[in-house]
Motif scaffolding. Structure first.
Motif, PDB file in Angstrom:
ATOM      1  N   ASP A 117      -8.127  13.131  56.735  1.00  0.00           N
ATOM      2  CA  ASP A 117      -8.790  14.427  56.601  1.00  0.00           C
ATOM      3  C   ASP A 117      -8.102  15.284  55.540  1.00  0.00           C
ATOM      4  O   ASP A 117      -6.908  15.126  55.293  1.00  0.00           O
ATOM      5  CB  ASP A 117      -8.760  15.187  57.932  1.00  0.00           C
ATOM      6  N   PRO A 118      -8.841  16.216  54.962  1.00  0.00           N
ATOM      7  CA  PRO A 118      -8.202  17.150  54.030  1.00  0.00           C
ATOM      8  C   PRO A 118      -7.221  18.052  54.774  1.00  0.00           C
ATOM      9  O   PRO A 118      -7.320  18.237  55.988  1.00  0.00           O
ATOM     10  CB  PRO A 118      -9.359  17.956  53.451  1.00  0.00           C
ATOM     11  N   SER A 119      -6.301  18.620  54.034  1.00  0.00           N
ATOM     12  CA  SER A 119      -5.320  19.532  54.611  1.00  0.00           C
ATOM     13  C   SER A 119      -6.019  20.693  55.308  1.00  0.00           C
ATOM     14  O   SER A 119      -7.050  21.177  54.830  1.00  0.00           O
ATOM     15  CB  SER A 119      -4.421  20.083  53.502  1.00  0.00           C
ATOM     16  N   PRO A 120      -5.459  21.159  56.412  1.00  0.00           N
ATOM     17  CA  PRO A 120      -6.036  22.332  57.060  1.00  0.00           C
ATOM     18  C   PRO A 120      -5.742  23.615  56.273  1.00  0.00           C
ATOM     19  O   PRO A 120      -6.219  24.678  56.626  1.00  0.00           O
ATOM     20  CB  PRO A 120      -5.356  22.351  58.432  1.00  0.00           C
ATOM     21  N   GLY A 121      -4.933  23.505  55.213  1.00  0.00           N
ATOM     22  CA  GLY A 121      -4.650  24.640  54.352  1.00  0.00           C
ATOM     23  C   GLY A 121      -3.258  25.202  54.542  1.00  0.00           C
ATOM     24  O   GLY A 121      -2.615  25.019  55.587  1.00  0.00           O
TER      25      GLY A 121
ATOM     26  N   ALA B  41       1.760  26.853  57.343  1.00  0.00           N
ATOM     27  CA  ALA B  41       2.763  27.906  57.530  1.00  0.00           C
ATOM     28  C   ALA B  41       2.872  28.294  59.005  1.00  0.00           C
ATOM     29  O   ALA B  41       3.965  28.581  59.502  1.00  0.00           O
ATOM     30  CB  ALA B  41       2.423  29.121  56.677  1.00  0.00           C
ATOM     31  N   ARG B  42       1.743  28.293  59.706  1.00  0.00           N
ATOM     32  CA  ARG B  42       1.750  28.593  61.146  1.00  0.00           C
ATOM     33  C   ARG B  42       2.573  27.560  61.909  1.00  0.00           C
ATOM     34  O   ARG B  42       3.338  27.892  62.818  1.00  0.00           O
ATOM     35  CB  ARG B  42       0.315  28.631  61.659  1.00  0.00           C
TER      36      ARG B  42
ATOM     37  N   LEU C 183       8.870  18.043  69.321  1.00  0.00           N
ATOM     38  CA  LEU C 183       7.771  17.080  69.293  1.00  0.00           C
ATOM     39  C   LEU C 183       6.584  17.557  70.135  1.00  0.00           C
ATOM     40  O   LEU C 183       5.428  17.460  69.713  1.00  0.00           O
ATOM     41  CB  LEU C 183       8.252  15.709  69.764  1.00  0.00           C
ATOM     42  N   ARG C 184       6.866  18.096  71.311  1.00  0.00           N
ATOM     43  CA  ARG C 184       5.782  18.609  72.174  1.00  0.00           C
ATOM     44  C   ARG C 184       5.104  19.815  71.535  1.00  0.00           C
ATOM     45  O   ARG C 184       3.883  19.948  71.583  1.00  0.00           O
ATOM     46  CB  ARG C 184       6.326  18.950  73.551  1.00  0.00           C
ATOM     47  N   LEU C 185       5.888  20.686  70.921  1.00  0.00           N
ATOM     48  CA  LEU C 185       5.324  21.844  70.235  1.00  0.00           C
ATOM     49  C   LEU C 185       4.413  21.400  69.097  1.00  0.00           C
ATOM     50  O   LEU C 185       3.281  21.888  68.971  1.00  0.00           O
ATOM     51  CB  LEU C 185       6.445  22.734  69.679  1.00  0.00           C
ATOM     52  N   LEU C 186       4.877  20.465  68.280  1.00  0.00           N
ATOM     53  CA  LEU C 186       4.050  19.968  67.177  1.00  0.00           C
ATOM     54  C   LEU C 186       2.781  19.313  67.688  1.00  0.00           C
ATOM     55  O   LEU C 186       1.699  19.535  67.146  1.00  0.00           O
ATOM     56  CB  LEU C 186       4.848  18.978  66.323  1.00  0.00           C
ATOM     57  N   ARG C 187       2.905  18.495  68.724  1.00  0.00           N
ATOM     58  CA  ARG C 187       1.722  17.863  69.316  1.00  0.00           C
ATOM     59  C   ARG C 187       0.702  18.916  69.717  1.00  0.00           C
ATOM     60  O   ARG C 187      -0.485  18.815  69.377  1.00  0.00           O
ATOM     61  CB  ARG C 187       2.137  17.046  70.537  1.00  0.00           C
TER      62      ARG C 187
ATOM     63  N   LEU D 162      -4.859  23.226  66.458  1.00  0.00           N
ATOM     64  CA  LEU D 162      -5.222  23.590  65.097  1.00  0.00           C
ATOM     65  C   LEU D 162      -6.303  22.680  64.524  1.00  0.00           C
ATOM     66  O   LEU D 162      -7.247  23.138  63.874  1.00  0.00           O
ATOM     67  CB  LEU D 162      -3.975  23.523  64.205  1.00  0.00           C
ATOM     68  N   LEU D 163      -6.183  21.380  64.788  1.00  0.00           N
ATOM     69  CA  LEU D 163      -7.089  20.404  64.194  1.00  0.00           C
ATOM     70  C   LEU D 163      -8.228  19.994  65.127  1.00  0.00           C
ATOM     71  O   LEU D 163      -9.097  19.229  64.727  1.00  0.00           O
ATOM     72  CB  LEU D 163      -6.301  19.159  63.775  1.00  0.00           C
ATOM     73  N   ALA D 164      -8.200  20.459  66.363  1.00  0.00           N
ATOM     74  CA  ALA D 164      -9.202  20.084  67.371  1.00  0.00           C
ATOM     75  C   ALA D 164      -9.242  18.565  67.548  1.00  0.00           C
ATOM     76  O   ALA D 164     -10.292  17.927  67.489  1.00  0.00           O
ATOM     77  CB  ALA D 164     -10.578  20.637  67.009  1.00  0.00           C
TER      78      ALA D 164
END
Length: 131
Positions: free
Chosen positions: A10-14, A19-20, A82-86, A92-94
């Motif tokens: 997929d393209p970058s979410p921007g 930054a978020r 890792l849990r936070l990123l998940r 963010l990406l649904a």
């Protein structure tokens, strides 16, 4: 000093979304905002095989990611990271949280160039938090 590399068809979410993610990571780790980088690589159909990414399928697709950080981060902090990123990526990406794949790569003293010098180890006053 986490460097987070995310890959997906997929393209970058921007930039604001990336930054978020960086802000959430630095908040969790208690480090300055400029000590986290988030990179997005878009993969074309011929550059990757992952069963969850069928050729020609329309996204969103859960990314694969690598988190590079100093070895001085305690295991508990890395698990929370890792849990936070998940959770951040899933929201963010649904995408399904259980399809986000992340692995940590540890930088060891003497093998990391950071802020213009080869990192040897954190001073004892920093404890095991890293930066």
């Amino acid at each position: 000093m986490p460097v987070i590399t995310l890959m997906s068809p997929d393209p970058s979410p921007g930039r604001p979304a990336l930054a978020r993610i960086a802000k959430a990571v630095t908040g969790l780790l208690g480090i300055p905002a400029e000590h986290c980088w988030v990179l997005w690589q878009r993969l074309d159909a011929d550059s990757a095989h992952r069963p969850e990414w069928p050729v020609g399928s329309v996204g969103p697709h859960a990314p694969i990611g690598f988190v590079t950080c100093k070895e001085t981060y305690p295991r508990e902090s890395v698990e929370r990271l890792l849990r936070l990123l998940r959770d951040e990526l899933s929201a963010l990406l649904a995408v399904p949280a259980d399809e986000v794949y992340l692995v940590v790569r540890r930088a060891v003293p003497g093998e990391l160039l950071v802020r213009g010098d080869v990192w040897q180890a954190d001073p004892p006053s920093l404890g095991r938090t890293g930066s």
